[in-house]
Motif scaffolding. Structure first.
Motif, PDB file in Angstrom:
ATOM      1  N   LYS A   1     -55.657  37.946 -41.474  1.00 19.66           N
ATOM      2  CA  LYS A   1     -54.201  37.908 -41.515  1.00 19.66           C
ATOM      3  C   LYS A   1     -53.635  39.164 -42.193  1.00 19.66           C
ATOM      4  CE  LYS A   1     -53.452  33.979 -39.475  1.00 19.66           C
ATOM      5  NZ  LYS A   1     -52.719  33.939 -38.169  1.00 19.66           N
ATOM      6  N   ALA A   2     -54.322  39.611 -43.222  1.00 21.26           N
ATOM      7  CA  ALA A   2     -53.867  40.820 -43.918  1.00 21.26           C
ATOM      8  C   ALA A   2     -53.923  42.032 -42.993  1.00 21.26           C
ATOM      9  CB  ALA A   2     -54.713  41.063 -45.158  1.00 21.26           C
ATOM     10  N   ALA A   3     -54.969  42.084 -42.123  1.00 20.43           N
ATOM     11  CA  ALA A   3     -55.093  43.185 -41.163  1.00 20.43           C
ATOM     12  C   ALA A   3     -53.907  43.220 -40.209  1.00 20.43           C
ATOM     13  CB  ALA A   3     -56.397  43.058 -40.389  1.00 20.43           C
ATOM     14  N   GLU A   4     -53.294  42.058 -39.993  1.00 22.24           N
ATOM     15  CA  GLU A   4     -52.116  41.956 -39.120  1.00 22.24           C
ATOM     16  C   GLU A   4     -50.821  42.023 -39.926  1.00 22.24           C
ATOM     17  OE1 GLU A   4     -52.691  38.288 -37.051  1.00 22.24           O
ATOM     18  OE2 GLU A   4     -54.501  38.983 -36.009  1.00 22.24           O
ATOM     19  N   LYS A   5     -50.964  42.303 -41.246  1.00 26.55           N
ATOM     20  CA  LYS A   5     -49.833  42.402 -42.172  1.00 26.55           C
ATOM     21  C   LYS A   5     -49.035  41.093 -42.271  1.00 26.55           C
ATOM     22  CE  LYS A   5     -49.366  47.398 -41.567  1.00 26.55           C
ATOM     23  NZ  LYS A   5     -50.279  47.654 -42.693  1.00 26.55           N
ATOM     24  N   GLU A   6     -49.715  39.995 -42.050  1.00 25.98           N
ATOM     25  CA  GLU A   6     -49.093  38.683 -42.237  1.00 25.98           C
ATOM     26  C   GLU A   6     -49.450  38.209 -43.647  1.00 25.98           C
ATOM     27  OE1 GLU A   6     -50.159  36.022 -39.073  1.00 25.98           O
ATOM     28  OE2 GLU A   6     -49.620  37.459 -37.511  1.00 25.98           O
ATOM     29  N   TRP A   7     -48.714  38.780 -44.616  1.00 24.16           N
ATOM     30  CA  TRP A   7     -49.110  38.639 -46.018  1.00 24.16           C
ATOM     31  C   TRP A   7     -49.000  37.204 -46.530  1.00 24.16           C
ATOM     32  CZ3 TRP A   7     -51.751  42.676 -46.716  1.00 24.16           C
ATOM     33  CH2 TRP A   7     -51.354  43.912 -46.215  1.00 24.16           C
ATOM     34  N   GLY A   8     -48.007  36.482 -46.065  1.00 23.05           N
ATOM     35  CA  GLY A   8     -47.870  35.099 -46.512  1.00 23.05           C
ATOM     36  C   GLY A   8     -49.048  34.253 -46.105  1.00 23.05           C
ATOM     37  N   ASP A   9     -49.453  34.374 -44.832  1.00 21.06           N
ATOM     38  CA  ASP A   9     -50.611  33.615 -44.347  1.00 21.06           C
ATOM     39  C   ASP A   9     -51.889  34.088 -45.026  1.00 21.06           C
ATOM     40  OD1 ASP A   9     -49.010  32.137 -42.702  1.00 21.06           O
ATOM     41  OD2 ASP A   9     -49.411  33.334 -40.905  1.00 21.06           O
ATOM     42  N   ALA A  10     -51.974  35.404 -45.276  1.00 21.91           N
ATOM     43  CA  ALA A  10     -53.153  35.943 -45.959  1.00 21.91           C
ATOM     44  C   ALA A  10     -53.271  35.322 -47.350  1.00 21.91           C
ATOM     45  CB  ALA A  10     -53.059  37.460 -46.063  1.00 21.91           C
ATOM     46  N   ALA A  11     -52.147  35.320 -48.091  1.00 19.68           N
ATOM     47  CA  ALA A  11     -52.155  34.769 -49.448  1.00 19.68           C
ATOM     48  C   ALA A  11     -52.495  33.282 -49.432  1.00 19.68           C
ATOM     49  CB  ALA A  11     -50.798  34.996 -50.113  1.00 19.68           C
ATOM     50  N   GLY A  12     -51.994  32.566 -48.429  1.00 23.08           N
ATOM     51  CA  GLY A  12     -52.302  31.126 -48.324  1.00 23.08           C
ATOM     52  C   GLY A  12     -53.790  30.879 -48.175  1.00 23.08           C
ATOM     53  N   ASN A  13     -54.458  31.695 -47.370  1.00 21.79           N
ATOM     54  CA  ASN A  13     -55.905  31.545 -47.201  1.00 21.79           C
ATOM     55  C   ASN A  13     -56.658  31.917 -48.473  1.00 21.79           C
ATOM     56  OD1 ASN A  13     -56.870  30.763 -44.355  1.00 21.79           O
ATOM     57  ND2 ASN A  13     -55.220  32.222 -43.917  1.00 21.79           N
ATOM     58  N   TYR A  14     -56.206  32.975 -49.144  1.00 27.75           N
ATOM     59  CA  TYR A  14     -56.860  33.346 -50.403  1.00 27.75           C
ATOM     60  C   TYR A  14     -56.694  32.234 -51.441  1.00 27.75           C
ATOM     61  CZ  TYR A  14     -56.959  38.069 -48.389  1.00 27.75           C
ATOM     62  OH  TYR A  14     -57.156  39.160 -47.578  1.00 27.75           O
ATOM     63  N   GLU A  15     -55.530  31.599 -51.416  1.00 23.46           N
ATOM     64  CA  GLU A  15     -55.299  30.500 -52.363  1.00 23.46           C
ATOM     65  C   GLU A  15     -56.242  29.332 -52.074  1.00 23.46           C
ATOM     66  OE1 GLU A  15     -51.565  28.806 -54.833  1.00 23.46           O
ATOM     67  OE2 GLU A  15     -51.205  29.292 -52.723  1.00 23.46           O
ATOM     68  N   ASN A  16     -56.533  29.071 -50.800  1.00 21.21           N
ATOM     69  CA  ASN A  16     -57.503  28.028 -50.450  1.00 21.21           C
ATOM     70  C   ASN A  16     -58.895  28.395 -50.956  1.00 21.21           C
ATOM     71  OD1 ASN A  16     -55.876  26.143 -49.187  1.00 21.21           O
ATOM     72  ND2 ASN A  16     -55.999  27.150 -47.192  1.00 21.21           N
ATOM     73  N   ALA A  17     -59.239  29.680 -50.849  1.00 22.54           N
ATOM     74  CA  ALA A  17     -60.538  30.135 -51.353  1.00 22.54           C
ATOM     75  C   ALA A  17     -60.632  29.892 -52.859  1.00 22.54           C
ATOM     76  CB  ALA A  17     -60.732  31.612 -51.035  1.00 22.54           C
TER      77      ALA A  17
END
Length: 538
Positions: free
Chosen positions: A169-185
């Motif tokens: 998601k970060a590669a696509e600059k979708e930062w909100g979705d990227a952060a959500g996945n990192y938070e799950n990790a």
């Protein structure tokens, strides 16, 4: 920028052996995408007895892949397998190399071998998915999804799944979705450094305090993580929380897995926190092995200047400015600080050149015009001092006190011009007009009125005049509103009474002159010479 630092920043030696993470810090840096730092730490700890060489070589190989050094990557993966033939990740690494070489079949074979070593291991499946993602996320989209699905079936709470999803998601600059996945990790693995760091990076530009809070949370879970310590210090620094940055760096550089450039940054932070002794101690230590380090040379010079050791500061400045490397960019502060040092040493004519260099670098910095004007004034070049200060005023960004200085600059030109000359008259008229602007802005303040009285004295070729005397009388009237001024501003009363008396002397009005000299004597009844002079007046 002035900041406060904690006083105990250089406390403690190296961490105990039990607190060191060794090569694992290199792994954390790799997973956070900081490949150069990762390589440094992995190589630094490679021969340590506690290092799992199969793991270390896998990550060194992965770094080589990132750097497009495929020969070195192949060698590292093979060394990893030599250290441990059952390390599945080195098989994945060789598979990624095959993919990059266009041999998808060979890659699939390597991936199958990795799966056989660690059957139904979610981490291995995620590593395979990442190999496809690194090679071509569009071409191998199906393979990526397939391996992530298999990983999810094997372990729904495997943090690596969510880290890779976040990276995608970060590669696509979708930062909100990227952060959500990192938070799950983070949720499924408290203390997983790369998830916290990537989460903090994704959120920092939006909510820096929240990003910092996440890194603080990481260090509660993994207090010895060099990556976590460094990232927290950096985020404080980037958010202009310099005192906290210095404190965090002070903790971090006690970790064996810190970097030399971090000590340089720490030295800089100590300087800005006004801990000059500690700052220069670090700078000198590092300069012993790297004498031409530009930033260290700068900070050593700035430290000495701040410590008011101007002779040493001048020597260090000369060495600093002699570093002939096109990559070195000198700042306006470098030049202006050197100029201030030269002024303190009485070398105003040299200081002027440095201020001019500072203005070339940063012509928008108003304070530099004022400093350059002051330097010209110090070398008694009053015309140039006036010219530079007028340039500053013409920029429009000035305060009332700047008008006071401008009036003084005009007065200095007038005072040093030939009596009766047009230059002198123009200068003193401008001085009076400027101080009138000040009086209009602060009508209840006696100082600009006193200055105006002095200007009238200059205007009349240092001979007393009625306009001078009348203006001094205004000063007295203003001071008389507060009886305490007879004590607080005794010198001003003395000046005013004396000049008024001198005016009456010039007018041959002895009684009035005597009256004002008596007022002077009241201020200093021990002045016998004045008493004798008054008594002889007729």
């Amino acid at each position: 920028m002035k900041i406060k630092l904690l006083l105990s920043l250089l406390v403690a030696g190296a961490l105990s052996v039990s607190a060191q993470q060794g090569y694992k810090d290199g792994v954390e840096y790799f997973k956070a995408g900081q490949y150069e730092n990762a390589k440094t730490l992995l190589e630094r700890n490679l021969n340590d007895a506690s290092t799992d060489k199969a793991v270390a070589y896998y990550y060194l190989g992965a770094i080589a892949v990132h750097d497009k050094d495929l020969t070195a990557a192949k060698s590292d993966f093979e060394k990893g397998l030599a250290a441990d033939p059952n390390n599945a990740f080195n098989k994945v690494g060789l598979g990624e190399l095959a993919l990059m070489g266009g041999d998808a079949k060979a890659a699939s074979n390597y991936f199958d071998e990795a799966r056989k070593i660690n059957k139904k291991n979610a981490k291995v499946m995620v590593a395979i998915a990442r190999a496809y993602f690194n090679t071509d996320p569009v071409k191998y989209a199906k393979e990526i999804d397939k391996n992530l699905e298999q990983a999810y079936k094997a372990n729904k709470q495997e943090p690596d799944i969510f880290v890779l999803r976040g990276d995608m998601k970060a590669a696509e600059k979708e930062w909100g979705d990227a952060a959500g996945n990192y938070e799950n990790a983070i949720l499924y693995s408290k203390g997983l450094p790369e998830a916290y760091v990537k989460y903090a990076n994704a959120y920092f530009n939006v909510n820096p305090e929240y990003a910092i809070a996440k890194l603080q949370e990481l260090l509660k879970e993994s207090p010895n993580s060099a990556l976590g310590q460094r990232e927290l210090a950096e985020k404080y620094y980037q958010n202009d929380q310099w005192a906290k940055a210095a404190s965090a760096y002070g903790d971090y550089i006690n970790n064996p897995n810190h970097f030399t450039e971090d000590e340089v940054r720490y030295s800089v932070l100590l300087y800005y926190g006004q801990h000059y002794d500690e700052s220069i101690a670090i700078a000198n230590k590092l300069l012993a092995s790297d004498p031409n380090n530009f930033q260290l040379q700068r900070i050593a010079f700035l430290d000495k200047a701040a410590m008011k050791d101007y002779t040493a500061a001048k020597q260090l400045a000369q060495r600093f400015f002699a570093l002939n490397d096109p990559k070195n960019k000198y700042t306006s502060n470098d030049y202006s600080t050197y100029a201030q040092v030269l002024e303190e040493l009485g070398e105003d004519s040299l200081a002027v050149f440095e201020y001019e260099k500072a203005l070339e670098v940063n012509p928008e910095k108003g304070d530099l015009y004022k400093a350059l004007s002051s330097a010209y004034s110090g070398m008694k070049n009053y015309d140039k001092a006036l010219e530079v200060f007028k340039n500053f005023i013409d920029r429009g960004d000035y305060v009332t006190n700047d008008l006071v200085i401008l009036a003084n600059r005009y007065q200095n030109v007038a005072a040093t011009s030939e009596n009766g000359s047009e230059k002198k008259q123009n200068a003193i008229n401008n001085a009076i007009a400027t101080i009138d602007q000040v009086i209009e802005r602060v009508p209840d303040h006696y100082v600009p009125v006193r200055n105006k009285a002095r200007m009238f004295l200059v205007k009349n070729d240092n001979q007393p005049s009625k306009e001078m005397a009348d203006t001094y009388m205004q000063v007295v009237s203003m001071l008389d509103k507060d009886p305490e001024n007879k004590t607080k501003n005794k010198d001003v009363y003395n000046e005013a009474y004396s000049q008024i008396a001198s005016y009456y002397i010039s007018e041959r009005d002895v009684p009035m002159a005597k009256e004002y000299y008596e007022k002077v004597y009241e201020l200093d009844p021990t002045n016998q010479a004045l008493r004798d002079y008054i008594d002889k007046m007729k």
